[in-house]
Design an enzyme around this catalytic site. Structure first.
Site, mmCIF file in Angstrom:
data_model
loop_
_atom_site.group_PDB
_atom_site.id
_atom_site.type_symbol
_atom_site.label_atom_id
_atom_site.label_comp_id
_atom_site.label_asym_id
_atom_site.label_seq_id
_atom_site.Cartn_x
_atom_site.Cartn_y
_atom_site.Cartn_z
ATOM 1 N N TYR A 138 4.499 -7.761 -1.411
ATOM 2 C CA TYR A 138 4.258 -6.025 -1.562
ATOM 3 C C TYR A 138 4.248 -5.347 -2.765
ATOM 4 O O TYR A 138 2.964 -4.662 -2.915
ATOM 5 C CB TYR A 138 5.214 -5.349 -1.083
ATOM 6 C CG TYR A 138 5.253 -4.464 -0.584
ATOM 7 C CD1 TYR A 138 4.257 -3.317 0.595
ATOM 8 C CD2 TYR A 138 6.701 -3.567 -1.195
ATOM 9 C CE1 TYR A 138 4.447 -2.390 1.221
ATOM 10 C CE2 TYR A 138 5.832 -1.700 -0.778
ATOM 11 C CZ TYR A 138 5.083 -1.147 0.099
ATOM 12 O OH TYR A 138 4.915 -0.051 0.091
ATOM 13 N N ALA A 198 -3.589 5.259 13.713
ATOM 14 C CA ALA A 198 -2.385 5.384 15.014
ATOM 15 C C ALA A 198 -0.553 6.034 14.529
ATOM 16 O O ALA A 198 -0.496 5.764 15.239
ATOM 17 C CB ALA A 198 -2.421 3.876 15.477
ATOM 18 N N GLY A 209 -4.868 3.148 8.940
ATOM 19 C CA GLY A 209 -3.659 3.562 9.398
ATOM 20 C C GLY A 209 -3.373 4.403 10.437
ATOM 21 O O GLY A 209 -2.595 5.402 10.107
ATOM 22 N N ASP A 250 -7.223 1.712 13.572
ATOM 23 C CA ASP A 250 -6.088 1.014 13.269
ATOM 24 C C ASP A 250 -6.395 -0.689 13.796
ATOM 25 O O ASP A 250 -7.868 -0.533 15.311
ATOM 26 C CB ASP A 250 -5.144 1.780 13.670
ATOM 27 C CG ASP A 250 -3.954 1.249 13.013
ATOM 28 O OD1 ASP A 250 -3.016 0.071 13.886
ATOM 29 O OD2 ASP A 250 -2.974 2.022 12.575
ATOM 30 N N ASP A 306 -8.962 -5.410 12.149
ATOM 31 C CA ASP A 306 -7.998 -5.573 11.968
ATOM 32 C C ASP A 306 -8.552 -5.806 9.747
ATOM 33 O O ASP A 306 -9.142 -6.555 9.710
ATOM 34 C CB ASP A 306 -7.199 -6.916 11.993
ATOM 35 C CG ASP A 306 -6.575 -7.825 11.126
ATOM 36 O OD1 ASP A 306 -6.174 -7.290 10.168
ATOM 37 O OD2 ASP A 306 -6.185 -9.849 11.997
ATOM 38 N N LEU A 307 -7.922 -4.846 9.226
ATOM 39 C CA LEU A 307 -8.482 -5.137 7.965
ATOM 40 C C LEU A 307 -7.929 -5.531 7.310
ATOM 41 O O LEU A 307 -7.813 -6.107 5.440
ATOM 42 C CB LEU A 307 -8.271 -3.504 7.063
ATOM 43 C CG LEU A 307 -8.742 -2.537 8.551
ATOM 44 C CD1 LEU A 307 -7.872 -1.052 7.495
ATOM 45 C CD2 LEU A 307 -10.093 -2.541 8.029
ATOM 46 N N SER A 359 2.333 2.762 -3.865
ATOM 47 C CA SER A 359 3.603 2.977 -3.407
ATOM 48 C C SER A 359 4.349 2.883 -4.641
ATOM 49 O O SER A 359 3.452 2.430 -6.033
ATOM 50 C CB SER A 359 4.715 1.600 -2.896
ATOM 51 O OG SER A 359 5.153 1.065 -2.487
ATOM 52 N N GLY A 383 -1.308 0.160 5.750
ATOM 53 C CA GLY A 383 -0.600 -1.290 4.957
ATOM 54 C C GLY A 383 0.425 -1.568 6.199
ATOM 55 O O GLY A 383 0.522 -0.851 7.001
HETATM 56 P P1 NAI Z 1 2.921 2.883 9.377
HETATM 57 O O1 NAI Z 1 3.700 1.077 10.089
HETATM 58 O O2 NAI Z 1 4.043 3.871 10.173
HETATM 59 O O3 NAI Z 1 1.720 2.604 9.805
HETATM 60 C C1 NAI Z 1 0.353 2.071 8.962
HETATM 61 C C2 NAI Z 1 -0.596 2.015 9.830
HETATM 62 O O4 NAI Z 1 -1.121 0.921 9.279
HETATM 63 C C3 NAI Z 1 -0.368 1.021 11.110
HETATM 64 O O5 NAI Z 1 -1.030 1.924 12.341
HETATM 65 C C4 NAI Z 1 -0.845 0.054 11.306
HETATM 66 O O6 NAI Z 1 -1.529 -0.385 12.543
HETATM 67 C C5 NAI Z 1 -1.825 -0.518 10.618
HETATM 68 N N1 NAI Z 1 -2.096 -1.320 10.142
HETATM 69 C C6 NAI Z 1 -1.184 -2.443 9.602
HETATM 70 N N2 NAI Z 1 -2.224 -3.638 9.073
HETATM 71 C C7 NAI Z 1 -3.177 -3.055 9.679
HETATM 72 C C8 NAI Z 1 -4.323 -3.792 9.647
HETATM 73 N N3 NAI Z 1 -3.979 -5.001 9.252
HETATM 74 N N4 NAI Z 1 -5.811 -3.849 10.078
HETATM 75 C C9 NAI Z 1 -5.581 -2.505 10.632
HETATM 76 N N5 NAI Z 1 -4.617 -1.174 10.412
HETATM 77 C C10 NAI Z 1 -3.668 -1.284 10.231
HETATM 78 O O7 NAI Z 1 3.250 2.866 7.620
HETATM 79 P P2 NAI Z 1 3.098 4.552 6.249
HETATM 80 O O8 NAI Z 1 4.292 4.126 6.643
HETATM 81 O O9 NAI Z 1 2.587 5.168 7.507
HETATM 82 O O10 NAI Z 1 2.410 3.331 5.618
HETATM 83 C C11 NAI Z 1 1.413 4.213 5.772
HETATM 84 C C12 NAI Z 1 1.198 3.194 3.601
HETATM 85 O O11 NAI Z 1 1.943 3.914 2.936
HETATM 86 C C13 NAI Z 1 1.198 1.662 3.928
HETATM 87 O O12 NAI Z 1 -0.323 1.239 3.140
HETATM 88 C C14 NAI Z 1 2.333 0.902 3.071
HETATM 89 O O13 NAI Z 1 2.271 -0.082 2.967
HETATM 90 C C15 NAI Z 1 2.584 2.742 2.447
HETATM 91 N N6 NAI Z 1 3.874 3.232 2.206
HETATM 92 C C16 NAI Z 1 5.005 3.622 2.842
HETATM 93 C C17 NAI Z 1 5.910 3.894 2.072
HETATM 94 C C18 NAI Z 1 7.101 4.302 3.162
HETATM 95 O O14 NAI Z 1 8.199 4.754 2.909
HETATM 96 N N7 NAI Z 1 7.138 4.228 4.590
HETATM 97 C C19 NAI Z 1 6.418 3.724 0.913
HETATM 98 C C20 NAI Z 1 5.107 3.259 0.357
HETATM 99 C C21 NAI Z 1 3.957 3.164 0.560
#
Ligand code: NAI
Length: 275
Positions: free
Chosen positions: A164, A10, A8, A32, A41-42, A114, A71
């Site tokens: 989720y 990116a 993740g 990513d 693609d994870l 989370s 995620g």
């Molecule tokens: P974000 O959307 O800014 O970053 C997530 C990154 O994961 C993106 O770069 C995306 O391309 C990558 N990604 C998604 N699916 C993928 C796949 N199939 N294969 C490879 N890469 C993939 O989101 P954020 O908020 O930084 O999320 C990071 C983690 O935090 C996630 O696991 C999310 O569920 C978790 N989370 C986020 C919260 C929030 O309020 N933002 C709260 C609690 C947990």
């Protein structure tokens, strides 16, 4: 300084974690869907295999740390995809990289869960069971059919909220169970989880439909500190868990949520052992 994988990388918390680790002098291998050292693609078994193979090649088969941050959020329409990306993504990647971690002097892994795991009252116990059994096909099928049984209008902007929150609960349980197995614990591979609350990233602002200026006091869950998190607030703890000095903590789930979980469930933990 070590070689550390950040998934993740990116965007959001993954990007902040990678930046922080690089600034501390580590070599970071970002993973990513785009703009990363390893583009994979994870959410699919083939993508995870590709990721593991490329990481092993880039690292020479020795890793000091893995931060499984990638995620998706509850706004993703496909609950089966949420199950695959949020649970099987980190679990299978870590399983695939365990051997490379074992070759480090101070191996560490951290996953991003989370606080939804304990603050969203829509946990699907059968889905938790299927995920922990390692059956991805059955998990996907169950997640999709459970989702279609819920009234779409009640779910609004979060059509996969149940999958989720459930994926994050199962992931936290996987961490606690796995960290204390001999293959991890006795090999000195420490495995912990961070459970963020509302953090201002594209995932959160996208899933709430709001911009960065929305009000913590009108957020659906309590925000005792009166602020939202920034990606760097999570990057800080990711780095701490990966430090060699963090040598006596494993199987922990650390809430980094501005106090939301404590406000909603003040007596839930620690819970007493009753015999
Ligand atoms: P974000 O959307 O800014 O970053 C997530 C990154 O994961 C993106 O770069 C995306 O391309 C990558 N990604 C998604 N699916 C993928 C796949 N199939 N294969 C490879 N890469 C993939 O989101 P954020 O908020 O930084 O999320 C990071 C983690 O935090 C996630 O696991 C999310 O569920 C978790 N989370 C986020 C919260 C929030 O309020 N933002 C709260 C609690 C947990």
């Amino acid at each position: 300084m070590g070689t550390i994988v950040v998934t993740g990388s990116a965007s959001g918390m993954g990007a902040a974690s990678a930046e922080r680790l690089r600034a501390s002098g580590h070599r970071v291998i970002g993973v990513d869907l785009r703009s990363a050292d390893v583009v994979a693609d994870l959410g699919t078994p083939a993508g995870r295999r590709t990721a593991v193979a490329e990481i092993l090649e880039l690292s020479g088969g020795v890793l000091d740390g893995v931060a499984a941050v990638a995620g998706v959020g509850p706004s993703v329409p496909d609950a089966a995809a949420v199950a695959s990306i949020n649970y099987f993504g980190p679990v299978e990647l870590l399983d695939g990289l365990r051997g490379a971690l074992e070759r480090s002097d101070a191996p560490r892994a951290v996953v991003i869960g989370s606080n939804s795991a304990s603050t969203v009252p829509m946990i699907d116990d059968e889905l938790v069971r299927l995920m922990l059994s390692g059956d991805e096909a059955a998990s996907r099928e169950h997640a999709a059919s459970a989702q279609s049984a819920l009234p779409a209008e009640a779910l609004g902007a979060s059509p996969s909220i149940s999958a989720y929150a459930t994926s994050k609960l199962a992931l936290a349980h996987w961490v606690r169970r796995t960290a204390v197995t001999p293959a991890w614990g006795r090999r000195g591979i420490l495995l912990n989880a961070v459970a963020p609350g509302a953090v201002l990233t594209p995932l959160m602002t996208g899933s709430t439909g709001a911009d960065r200026d929305f009000d913590p006091d009108s957020f659906p869950t309590p925000m005792p500190l009166g602020i939202f998190g920034e990606p760097e607030d999570i990057g800080f703890w990711v780095e701490q868990f990966l430090r060699p000095e963090a040598r006596f903590t494993t199987g922990a789930v650390l809430y980094v949520d501005g106090g939301t979980d404590a406000a909603m469930r003040p007596t839930a933990q620690p819970s007493a052992l009753r015999v």
